[in-house]
Write an enzyme that holds these catalytic residues in place. Structure first.
Site, PDB file in Angstrom:
ATOM      1  N   ASP A  50       1.210   2.802  -1.545  1.00 13.26           N
ATOM      2  CA  ASP A  50       0.109   1.912  -1.174  1.00 13.26           C
ATOM      3  C   ASP A  50       0.615   0.842  -0.199  1.00 13.26           C
ATOM      4  OD1 ASP A  50      -0.088  -0.602  -3.838  1.00 13.26           O
ATOM      5  OD2 ASP A  50       1.650   0.531  -3.073  1.00 13.26           O
ATOM      6  N   ASP A 106       6.455  -1.038   0.189  1.00 12.64           N
ATOM      7  CA  ASP A 106       6.345   0.424   0.381  1.00 12.64           C
ATOM      8  C   ASP A 106       6.873   0.795   1.770  1.00 12.64           C
ATOM      9  OD1 ASP A 106       3.887  -0.598  -1.266  1.00 12.64           O
ATOM     10  OD2 ASP A 106       4.055   1.501  -1.834  1.00 12.64           O
ATOM     11  N   THR A 137       4.961   4.807  -5.631  1.00 11.37           N
ATOM     12  CA  THR A 137       5.225   3.359  -5.520  1.00 11.37           C
ATOM     13  C   THR A 137       3.930   2.549  -5.455  1.00 11.37           C
ATOM     14  OG1 THR A 137       5.443   3.580  -3.106  1.00 11.37           O
ATOM     15  CG2 THR A 137       7.481   3.644  -4.424  1.00 11.37           C
ATOM     16  N   PHE A 147       1.774  -5.079 -11.379  1.00  8.71           N
ATOM     17  CA  PHE A 147       0.612  -4.772 -10.552  1.00  8.71           C
ATOM     18  C   PHE A 147       0.207  -3.295 -10.576  1.00  8.71           C
ATOM     19  CE2 PHE A 147      -2.256  -5.488  -7.015  1.00  8.71           C
ATOM     20  CZ  PHE A 147      -2.213  -4.300  -6.310  1.00  8.71           C
ATOM     21  N   ASN A 148       1.135  -2.372 -10.300  1.00  7.76           N
ATOM     22  CA  ASN A 148       0.776  -0.950 -10.200  1.00  7.76           C
ATOM     23  C   ASN A 148       0.170  -0.429 -11.502  1.00  7.76           C
ATOM     24  OD1 ASN A 148       1.571  -0.599  -7.532  1.00  7.76           O
ATOM     25  ND2 ASN A 148       3.662  -0.002  -8.085  1.00  7.76           N
ATOM     26  N   HIS A 179      10.787  -4.167  -4.579  1.00  7.85           N
ATOM     27  CA  HIS A 179      10.313  -3.297  -5.667  1.00  7.85           C
ATOM     28  C   HIS A 179      10.421  -1.808  -5.295  1.00  7.85           C
ATOM     29  CE1 HIS A 179       8.502  -6.935  -7.394  1.00  7.85           C
ATOM     30  NE2 HIS A 179       7.797  -7.112  -6.317  1.00  7.85           N
TER      31      HIS A 179
HETATM   32  O1  RIB Z   1       4.466  -4.862  -8.662  1.00  8.54           O
HETATM   33  C1  RIB Z   1       5.023  -4.445  -7.446  1.00  8.54           C
HETATM   34  C2  RIB Z   1       4.414  -3.153  -6.989  1.00  8.54           C
HETATM   35  O2  RIB Z   1       3.002  -3.319  -6.738  1.00  8.54           O
HETATM   36  C3  RIB Z   1       4.996  -2.672  -5.654  1.00  8.54           C
HETATM   37  O3  RIB Z   1       4.942  -1.271  -5.596  1.00  8.54           O
HETATM   38  C4  RIB Z   1       4.057  -3.276  -4.650  1.00  8.54           C
HETATM   39  O4  RIB Z   1       4.060  -2.564  -3.413  1.00  8.54           O
HETATM   40  C5  RIB Z   1       2.728  -3.105  -5.343  1.00  8.54           C
HETATM   41  O5  RIB Z   1       2.281  -1.774  -5.124  1.00  8.54           O
HETATM   42 CA    CA Z   2       3.737  -0.271  -3.692  1.00  8.54          CA
END
Ligand code: RIB
Ligand code: CA
Length: 306
Positions: free
Chosen positions: A9, A14, A123, A169-170, A239
């Protein structure tokens, strides 16, 4: 050589991970699929192609996927990544056309063409991966492995949430998808905030100045992306490059083997990833430590080389 299919994303980190992959001879990116997450899916799809074109990697096909999580509306992170999702870098809009298939169908096709040989890297939110696994329950067993960035497991002092105080977040974005994926039986390596929020694994202003001394396209783009994060967030969290680094040098990480429960729904604990100490099946590898300085040395050596 790792044959990789990558669901992402983009998003600044990324994009940094994709640049790292393109500069790493151990990685062959067979295809990219894009998902809504950091940005709406049309933007993440454009951003993947913008990066590929800039680095002359336009032969890598990009297929667009889900525009929102399975059971929730999208909550993007453009406030973090910038209005274009890539730190307002100077890349032009893409010329490349999208691959004419839905992401989950494209994922399945690439894995079926090489059973047991393809590593799926994820990711972003796991929406596309969950669709693929639901459509083809045999898919998880056909993967070499699944390496994902996601979760906050409480394994280190950094393993707290970044979307809420408790959830990463993901996983928070699509907890129902994460539940499907974490219980799919795939050989999963999960890289969570426990290691990615370690300050020793983040790029700082000094690293940025080193990157600025190189005048290759990759270094120029990395410098723009990192500059945006250092300017607005104080440092550049790595990340997604850390998730990719599992394929470059597994010795950078320690892991535990555990069952992981994902909290679904939309309450205060949405997206919490809880380690269950059980000897059952569905165990996954969860990164519990990283050698941050050695990771950054690896990243910079790849980006700074010709
Ligand atoms: O929490 C970090 C993740 O969430 C990373 O993959 C960032 O790109 C977002 O997608
Ligand atoms: Ca990401």
């Amino acid at each position: 050589m790792h044959k990789v299919v990558w669901d992402m994303d983009p998003g600044i980190d990324d994009a940094l991970a994709l640049i790292l992959a393109l500069k790493s001879p151990e990685i062959q990116v067979l295809g990219i699929t894009t998902v809504a997450g950091n940005a709406p899916v049309k933007m993440t799809s454009a951003n993947a192609r913008r990066v590929l074109e800039y680095l002359n990697a336009e032969s890598i096909p990009v297929a667009m996927g889900a525009s929102h999580p399975l059971n929730h509306s999208l909550e993007d992170a453009l406030s973090y990544h910038g209005p274009d999702g890539l730190g307002n870098c100077d890349l032009p809009p893409p010329k490349l056309l999208l691959y004419p298939a839905k992401a989950w169908d494209f994922l399945v096709r690439l894995v079926w063409d090489a059973p047991g040989e393809v590593t799926l890297v994820a990711t972003g939110p796991l929406t596309n991966v969950a669709y693929a696994f639901e459509l083809h329950p045999e898919l998880p067993g056909l993967l070499a492995r699944l390496v994902l960035m996601g979760g906050a497991y409480g394994l280190t002092g950094y393993g707290k949430g970044n979307q809420t105080p408790y959830a990463e977040f993901n996983i928070w974005q699509d907890p129902e998808a994460a539940h499907i994926v974490f219980n799919s039986g795939a050989d999963i390596f999960a890289v969570g905030l426990d290691v990615t929020m370690d300050p020793a694994a983040c790029l700082n202003r000094q690293h940025l100045e080193r990157v600025k001394t190189r005048h290759t396209p990759a270094a120029h783009l990395v410098a723009q992306l990192v500059e945006y994060e250092v300017k607005y967030h104080g440092c550049c969290r790595m990340h997604d490059p850390l998730a990719l680094a599992v394929l470059l040098d597994a010795s950078l990480f320690d892991y535990i083997l555990a069952r992981v429960e994902v909290v679904k729904g939309n309450d205060w604990d949405r997206g919490v990833t809880r380690i269950l100490l059980s000897n059952s099946s569905r165990l996954i590898h969860v990164a519990s430590a990283v050698d941050g300085p050695r990771f950054l040395k690896l990243f910079l050596s790849r980006i700074l080389e010709e």
